[in-house]
Write a protein that holds these residues in place. Sequence first.
Motif, PDB file in Angstrom:
ATOM      1  N   PHE A  24      -0.152  -2.422   0.776  1.00 42.62           N
ATOM      2  CA  PHE A  24      -0.456  -3.195  -0.436  1.00 42.62           C
ATOM      3  C   PHE A  24      -0.599  -4.688  -0.115  1.00 42.62           C
ATOM      4  O   PHE A  24      -1.447  -5.383  -0.678  1.00 42.62           O
ATOM      5  CB  PHE A  24       0.637  -2.995  -1.490  1.00 42.62           C
ATOM      6  CG  PHE A  24       0.462  -1.753  -2.318  1.00 42.62           C
ATOM      7  CD1 PHE A  24      -0.680  -1.562  -3.085  1.00 42.62           C
ATOM      8  CD2 PHE A  24       1.434  -0.767  -2.339  1.00 42.62           C
ATOM      9  CE1 PHE A  24      -0.846  -0.419  -3.849  1.00 42.62           C
ATOM     10  CE2 PHE A  24       1.279   0.383  -3.103  1.00 42.62           C
ATOM     11  CZ  PHE A  24       0.133   0.562  -3.860  1.00 42.62           C
ATOM     12  N   LEU A  27      -3.962  -5.230   1.220  1.00 42.98           N
ATOM     13  CA  LEU A  27      -4.968  -5.191   0.153  1.00 42.98           C
ATOM     14  C   LEU A  27      -5.033  -6.529  -0.584  1.00 42.98           C
ATOM     15  O   LEU A  27      -6.114  -6.993  -0.961  1.00 42.98           O
ATOM     16  CB  LEU A  27      -4.642  -4.062  -0.835  1.00 42.98           C
ATOM     17  CG  LEU A  27      -4.837  -2.618  -0.342  1.00 42.98           C
ATOM     18  CD1 LEU A  27      -4.331  -1.631  -1.389  1.00 42.98           C
ATOM     19  CD2 LEU A  27      -6.307  -2.349  -0.031  1.00 42.98           C
ATOM     20  N   CYS A  28      -3.855  -7.146  -0.800  1.00 43.85           N
ATOM     21  CA  CYS A  28      -3.822  -8.462  -1.452  1.00 43.85           C
ATOM     22  C   CYS A  28      -4.534  -9.512  -0.587  1.00 43.85           C
ATOM     23  O   CYS A  28      -5.245 -10.380  -1.095  1.00 43.85           O
ATOM     24  CB  CYS A  28      -2.382  -8.913  -1.691  1.00 43.85           C
ATOM     25  SG  CYS A  28      -1.552  -8.014  -3.010  1.00 43.85           S
ATOM     26  N   ASP A  31      -8.334  -9.353  -1.080  1.00 46.27           N
ATOM     27  CA  ASP A  31      -8.904  -9.511  -2.420  1.00 46.27           C
ATOM     28  C   ASP A  31      -8.381 -10.804  -3.041  1.00 46.27           C
ATOM     29  O   ASP A  31      -7.203 -10.892  -3.403  1.00 46.27           O
ATOM     30  CB  ASP A  31      -8.521  -8.307  -3.288  1.00 46.27           C
ATOM     31  CG  ASP A  31      -9.283  -8.274  -4.614  1.00 46.27           C
ATOM     32  OD1 ASP A  31      -9.688  -9.352  -5.086  1.00 46.27           O
ATOM     33  OD2 ASP A  31      -9.444  -7.176  -5.175  1.00 46.27           O
ATOM     34  N   TYR A  34      -6.104 -11.186  -6.395  1.00 48.35           N
ATOM     35  CA  TYR A  34      -4.699 -10.787  -6.506  1.00 48.35           C
ATOM     36  C   TYR A  34      -3.810 -11.584  -5.559  1.00 48.35           C
ATOM     37  O   TYR A  34      -4.217 -11.917  -4.439  1.00 48.35           O
ATOM     38  CB  TYR A  34      -4.533  -9.291  -6.169  1.00 48.35           C
ATOM     39  CG  TYR A  34      -5.083  -8.372  -7.223  1.00 48.35           C
ATOM     40  CD1 TYR A  34      -4.306  -8.026  -8.332  1.00 48.35           C
ATOM     41  CD2 TYR A  34      -6.369  -7.836  -7.123  1.00 48.35           C
ATOM     42  CE1 TYR A  34      -4.804  -7.178  -9.308  1.00 48.35           C
ATOM     43  CE2 TYR A  34      -6.871  -6.989  -8.090  1.00 48.35           C
ATOM     44  CZ  TYR A  34      -6.085  -6.664  -9.184  1.00 48.35           C
ATOM     45  OH  TYR A  34      -6.576  -5.823 -10.146  1.00 48.35           O
ATOM     46  N   GLY A  36       0.418 -11.149  -4.255  1.00 46.13           N
ATOM     47  CA  GLY A  36       1.495 -10.162  -4.290  1.00 46.13           C
ATOM     48  C   GLY A  36       2.857 -10.808  -4.095  1.00 46.13           C
ATOM     49  O   GLY A  36       2.979 -11.801  -3.366  1.00 46.13           O
ATOM     50  N   ASN A 160      -7.199   1.387  -5.217  1.00 48.77           N
ATOM     51  CA  ASN A 160      -7.398  -0.054  -5.087  1.00 48.77           C
ATOM     52  C   ASN A 160      -6.413  -0.732  -6.032  1.00 48.77           C
ATOM     53  O   ASN A 160      -5.704  -0.075  -6.796  1.00 48.77           O
ATOM     54  CB  ASN A 160      -8.852  -0.449  -5.385  1.00 48.77           C
ATOM     55  CG  ASN A 160      -9.265  -0.015  -6.782  1.00 48.77           C
ATOM     56  OD1 ASN A 160      -8.576  -0.312  -7.764  1.00 48.77           O
ATOM     57  ND2 ASN A 160     -10.394   0.691  -6.876  1.00 48.77           N
ATOM     58  N   LEU A 161      -6.363  -2.043  -5.999  1.00 46.44           N
ATOM     59  CA  LEU A 161      -5.345  -2.765  -6.761  1.00 46.44           C
ATOM     60  C   LEU A 161      -5.529  -2.615  -8.268  1.00 46.44           C
ATOM     61  O   LEU A 161      -4.559  -2.731  -9.022  1.00 46.44           O
ATOM     62  CB  LEU A 161      -5.338  -4.243  -6.359  1.00 46.44           C
ATOM     63  CG  LEU A 161      -4.869  -4.494  -4.915  1.00 46.44           C
ATOM     64  CD1 LEU A 161      -5.003  -5.968  -4.554  1.00 46.44           C
ATOM     65  CD2 LEU A 161      -3.433  -4.054  -4.706  1.00 46.44           C
ATOM     66  N   ASP A 162      -6.765  -2.340  -8.707  1.00 48.72           N
ATOM     67  CA  ASP A 162      -6.984  -2.134 -10.146  1.00 48.72           C
ATOM     68  C   ASP A 162      -6.249  -0.887 -10.655  1.00 48.72           C
ATOM     69  O   ASP A 162      -5.914  -0.793 -11.839  1.00 48.72           O
ATOM     70  CB  ASP A 162      -8.487  -1.976 -10.442  1.00 48.72           C
ATOM     71  CG  ASP A 162      -9.235  -3.274 -10.183  1.00 48.72           C
ATOM     72  OD1 ASP A 162      -8.610  -4.343 -10.299  1.00 48.72           O
ATOM     73  OD2 ASP A 162     -10.428  -3.214  -9.857  1.00 48.72           O
TER      74      ASP A 162
END
Length: 763
Positions: A24, A27-28, A31, A34, A36, A160-162
């Motif tokens: 995670f 992923l931040c 993108d 976002y 985290g 995905n983060l969404d």
Amino acid sequence: MLGYMGIKYYEIDNYEADDIIGTFAKLCNMDDNYTGTIISSDKDLLQLISPQVDIKLLKQKDYIRYNEETFKEAYGIDPINVIDLKALMGDASDNIPGVKGIGEKTALKLLVQYHTLDGIYEHLDEIKGSVHDKLANDKDSAYMSFEIATIYRDVPMEINLDDIIVKEPDYEKLNALYEELEFYSFLKKKKTIKQDNLTYQIINSPDALNDLGPCAIFLELTDDNYHKADIVGMGIYSDKIQAFVPYEVLKENPLFLMTSPKYTYDAKRLTVALKWHNIFVDNIVFDTAIASYLLEYNLKDDIAYLANQFDVDIPFRETLYPKKGDRDLTAIGKASVMKAKFIYDTKDELTDMLEQKDMTYLFKEIEMPLSVVLGDMEYTGISVNTDTLREMGKEIEAQANELGEEIYALAGMRFNISSPNQLGEVLFEHLGLKHGKRGKTGYSTASDVLEKLVNDHPIISKILDYRMLTKLYSTYIEGLISSVFPDGKVHTIYTQTLTRTGRLSSIEPNLQNIPIRNEYGKLIRKAFVPSEDSYLVSSDYSQIELRLLSHMANVPSLIDAFRHGVDIHAKTASDIYKCPIEEVTKDMRRNAKAVNFGIIYGISSYGLSENIGISPKEAQKFIDDYLVTYPGIKKYMDESIAKAHIEGFVRTLFHRRRTLPELKNKNYMIRSSAERMALNAPIQGTSADIIKKAMVEIYNELKKRHLKTKMVVQVHDELVFDCPQTEFAEVKEIIRTIMEGTYQLAVPLEVDIEYGTDWYQAK
């Protein structure tokens, strides 16, 4: 629970939580929409700090917020180099060996200079002395530790983060789960019926309290311990009046509301608290707490928790009585009237529910009058000789100190015996005793673990004795002394609406938990003494649960033995071992006693084997032989469990219910535990009902005869009385007649009665 809250959670086979968090974090980083925040107490996760990710590192009572800048200020290295730091210093809690002899301070100094593990080993020749040797000797360990400490950031997650945005909670399912798990404080968030439009008056004259007719009352106290609490005032609600009565007005009319029928929430709390202030209430005809308890609602001292279950919004106690800051007396007054209104509004509904579930007799004839009996017992209290306790304390301290020295000698070192970590290291590393898996907090040194090692080393029995003595000292010497009131007595609180079996429990202090299996524990009872020229009289039901089992299961041979006063454990041993009763040995009787009492609690072969020191296989054969010998018990057990599965609840002989939703659980262990409850609850619950009924009848008889004897303590099957010596013969007869005659079984109820000038003598 997270699902019902609308919060996503992930568990992926073969990957640890750290790896999922690392993914995670990555992923931040990929993108820009976002950022985290990692919330954890695990320092390993510090390596994940980046421009897009920070960490809230939890400490015992606080936290530290780190981003890239603040982390570098604190440690002098970049967050990613936490991996290098762990590779050098290791981490025992995560089984990371590191470099032997290199601690955090040295590791940080090396990393500030050389930046990475590779950098350190590339410049190894520049490093001198013992640090050089340690690094050279443990290079393989350092690089293996680097791999272990590195958090994997590429867990295959098709999200995905969404996907992880918080959704709207499912309040209906969430609140049902909160109630099942007894997470009472979370229930505050339930959408409830507001009472904001309630209007009320503040009573300034005691004359306004006469002839109100049926009304609900609620007493506002400053403390949960109502023996010590100050009174703020009282809320009153009926069709005629909605009012708050401040304490100053209550004390002007100490006999207020004597004639009006009253509804309460915890009548005992209300009447005892008022009595300490010389204010008296009578004619309480309904109690919401007791009714709700029998109907198996979730209860706490604060009525707001119960109101919440009826979708009624009442302010919670902590908002009205904050630990810091001033109290809002206007808010307290209004809330008190709201509480009284809730009591008044639900009285008929609860009455109907008790009728539907066939618990009206239990409510009216046992539990309601019992609250009066318990209130009288609490207010009367029992005298405690603190000098006796202090002398005993000195003796216990001396004995504990002597044991401590013996433990140090056997260990070959001094250490903190009361520290589980230090004790674990001494036993399992220094002395090399066998142990279970080491957890993050160290080795388990719980009593059940140590008891299995008693024969492995003489230190174990001394540690168990040391623990027992130190607990006795802190809980029952210091604890009891600090609980004594200025009148020289302890005034315990009997919690009438707590246990699911119907048994009473005792708090502040707990008088039901004084140890009786060791001599020092028994001796503590010497400190409990009667009034002048009086005895303490102890009356104890003999083997009541086993008698109830014989009655409920209709076992002819056991019924006959009880009727003829035969030693029931010797009789059982004689039947199982198929030998004449006069040939039963002590060991045979002991084994029979263990299974007699164990069968009531659905004992397993493993449990019985632990109790009597035989193998589980031998124990299972013993249980099987027992059930073959007494087929009525096996039939009763099977039918009870089958009926409980169909109905979802069990009952006592007085119709007290215990609902068992766990019977439908898919987990075998939970379901089996519920089946054991289905066997035990009717027996233990009926035992509780019988002694409660006897308490009410004895109290009424003592009052009717205008005797000075007072019931002062209840410990499950035992009642203790403070009895003037001149009344002893009469009171003894009253106790025996009522306790043995309060309920007719197929076997006689028998009571052992002892007396003395302290509780030890009486027991």
